[in-house]
Design an enzyme around this catalytic site. Structure first.
Site, mmCIF file in Angstrom:
data_model
loop_
_atom_site.group_PDB
_atom_site.id
_atom_site.type_symbol
_atom_site.label_atom_id
_atom_site.label_comp_id
_atom_site.label_asym_id
_atom_site.label_seq_id
_atom_site.Cartn_x
_atom_site.Cartn_y
_atom_site.Cartn_z
ATOM 1 N N GLY A 13 0.813 -1.208 0.000
ATOM 2 C CA GLY A 13 0.000 0.000 0.000
ATOM 3 C C GLY A 13 0.848 1.260 0.000
ATOM 4 N N ASN A 14 1.920 1.264 0.784
ATOM 5 C CA ASN A 14 2.754 2.457 0.910
ATOM 6 C C ASN A 14 3.523 2.796 -0.354
ATOM 7 O OD1 ASN A 14 1.823 2.284 3.445
ATOM 8 N ND2 ASN A 14 3.819 2.059 4.440
ATOM 9 N N LYS A 132 -12.629 -6.725 8.633
ATOM 10 C CA LYS A 132 -11.735 -5.797 7.926
ATOM 11 C C LYS A 132 -12.278 -4.371 7.999
ATOM 12 C CE LYS A 132 -8.672 -4.448 4.837
ATOM 13 N NZ LYS A 132 -7.285 -4.272 5.257
ATOM 14 N N LYS A 217 -5.197 -8.619 0.248
ATOM 15 C CA LYS A 217 -4.509 -8.502 -1.034
ATOM 16 C C LYS A 217 -3.334 -9.466 -1.152
ATOM 17 C CE LYS A 217 -1.235 -4.726 -0.316
ATOM 18 N NZ LYS A 217 -1.068 -4.920 1.132
ATOM 19 N N LYS A 279 1.284 -12.317 4.270
ATOM 20 C CA LYS A 279 2.335 -12.371 3.251
ATOM 21 C C LYS A 279 3.062 -13.716 3.304
ATOM 22 C CE LYS A 279 3.166 -7.352 3.642
ATOM 23 N NZ LYS A 279 1.746 -7.119 3.483
#
Lengths: 316, 316
Positions: A13-14, A132, A217, A279
């Site tokens: 995201g960053n 979420k 994601k 992840k």
């Protein structure tokens, strides 16, 4: 000559909007520019065919804010359509910027964004337990009102206020798998599954329908990497390596771990829920399904990590 | 067996959101559903490979309204990014709905939306003379304020108030031509060039950059049809035929016209600026460039028109 390997790169995201930035398009383009410089380095090696995915949290947040601020004059935008909109916006910024960098580097690749739907199970237990948080923070009274008026689940989030929470079901399949794979076979670079993809369910009559949910994601990108039969899954984040005892005095970076080791670390609770854990989970699942390796590292270490000189690698 | 012909179908703005409808996603999906039923009829003939384009006027209008209403909390969204967002939103609705209809009809086609940039000339005279009204209506004072504060061109529009106008430059090339053509060759259905495409200019260093403009969607779709070497350009609109003396007592529908005839009618001023004129212009240009035929008709006459039983056909 060796065939290029297929690499799926997940931009954190960053990489596009950093915490605290309000999110002007100029800021986003500057961040995208840095990301695309690193992606171009990867492509310059001539060794890869590439799919790019990205987060969309802050952008969906802004869109929901706008939609609510204008609620008295325009109809609300449901989450699936918000997701589709951010795939268009962010995909556009990435495809334009990356093409500019590739051209400057003397590389010729066609590149575009594929609006991507991700199929989830209607009966996923996540639909009974929304977790979420999305969109703006509200005060207690506003949160209560939204709960009763719109049927939203609202929770207190990180002591900053109250937020809507939505289900985060498991990604089962990427609807556009075949199209993405065909594009790679044509030597094209594809931006896909932005924001975890647009969540859809399959009805009894087999038709697809959008649903109010957000797919993690990292899990979605893992699903994509498996489905298109990629060789490498590369998750780019804020840190150079996955850490054991993260945040403790004895924290230590992991250069390489097998799937078994990674699963043990997971069980021991080394990886943060909603940050490093999904992840590593996606990385394990990808390698178990036959992927060559998963790499988790920072954007500016991407090329080094592909050479085995940085990052954390998960192998069978 | 005869190879399928490539047909580019331009859905009129009203195919997705009708005048007076506020624009809930439910309304849009209902309209899209009707459009997709007709598109499925076309695909059921087994004769065509299809690209679908669509307008986005009301959707961009709503997005600009939302963006302005939330202007105190989130940064404004420039026009190119708005266009990209609507390509994502509307492409998603069309690709999902059409896939559902195709599946129900026993057809198997992969289908997706390609975020599409359209290259225009930085020195196009249109940039000196903005003509295309976009977004909400303002009163005189608000229009004046926006003109001075943001440098917008503001004009009085159709006596309903004041509106921002932006340049409408000529489409020179579709950046994603090769990708779209490859998808068609793979038997995929493509949604592209939504809203006339995202307008971009090429800088001196050859890089592309988005620009505040709106490209006429009929001209853009004509450009696309030429560039991908399509056989048929089909412009779907609100009327069954192009009319001579439209709105007069002696108005008469045209079944078929040659390029020469069409150019004469254009000169005689038969076709309305910003409505039928750009459709006929795009149709002429396409046939002149080697296209087999252009068909202009209503959505529910599409299949009949392909059989030569309805609509207006432009041929060489």
């Amino acid at each position: 000559m060796r065939e290029e390997e297929i690499i799926v790169v997940a931009l954190g995201g960053n990489a596009i909007l950093q915490p605290g930035q309000p999110g002007t398009v100029e800021e986003q383009l500057e961040n995208v520019d840095i990301a695309c410089r690193h992606l171009t380095e990867i492509m310059s090696t001539g060794k890869y065919k590439m799919v790019i995915t990205h987060g969309n949290g802050p952008q969906v947040g802004n869109l929901l804010l706008a939609s609510e601020a204008a609620g008295h004059i325009i109809p609300p935008i449901p989450l699936d359509v918000c997701g589709a909109a951010t795939q268009g916006m962010m995909g556009y910024m990435i495809q334009q910027t990356l093409a500019n960098h590739l051209r400057a580097a003397g590389l010729r690749h066609y590149i575009t964004t594929v609006v991507t739907q991700v199929i989830v199970d209607k009966n996923d237990p996540a639909f009974k337990r929304p977790t979420k948080p999305i969109g703006p923070f509200y005060d207690f009274a506003e949160g209560e009102r939204l709960h009763w008026e719109r049927g939203w689940e609202v929770i207190e989030d990180s002591k900053r206020g109250y937020r809507r929470v939505v289900p985060s079901p498991k990604p089962l399949a990427i609807q556009e798998t075949r199209i993405i794979r065909n594009m790679l076979d044509n030597g094209e670079i594809v931006i896909a599954v932005g924001g975890g993809g647009i969540p859809v369910v399959r009805e009894k009559d087999k038709s697809l329908r959008g649903i109010e949910a957000v797919i993690d994601k990292d899990l979605a990108v893992g699903r994509l990497a498996e489905d298109i039969d990629a060789d490498i899954l590369m998750v780019l984040t804020d840190v150079e390596q996955v850490m054991l005892n993260y945040g403790e005095v004895d924290e230590v970076g992991i250069n390489r771990m097998t799937v078994d080791e990674a699963e043990n670390y997971l069980k021991e609770g080394h990886f943060g829920e909603g940050s490093m854990k999904p992840k590593v989970e996606a990385g394990i699942s990808f390698v178990k399904a036959g992927g060559e390796k998963t790499i988790i590292t920072a954007l500016n270490k991407a090329v080094e990590a592909l050479e085995g000189k940085a990052g954390t690698i998960i192998i069978a």
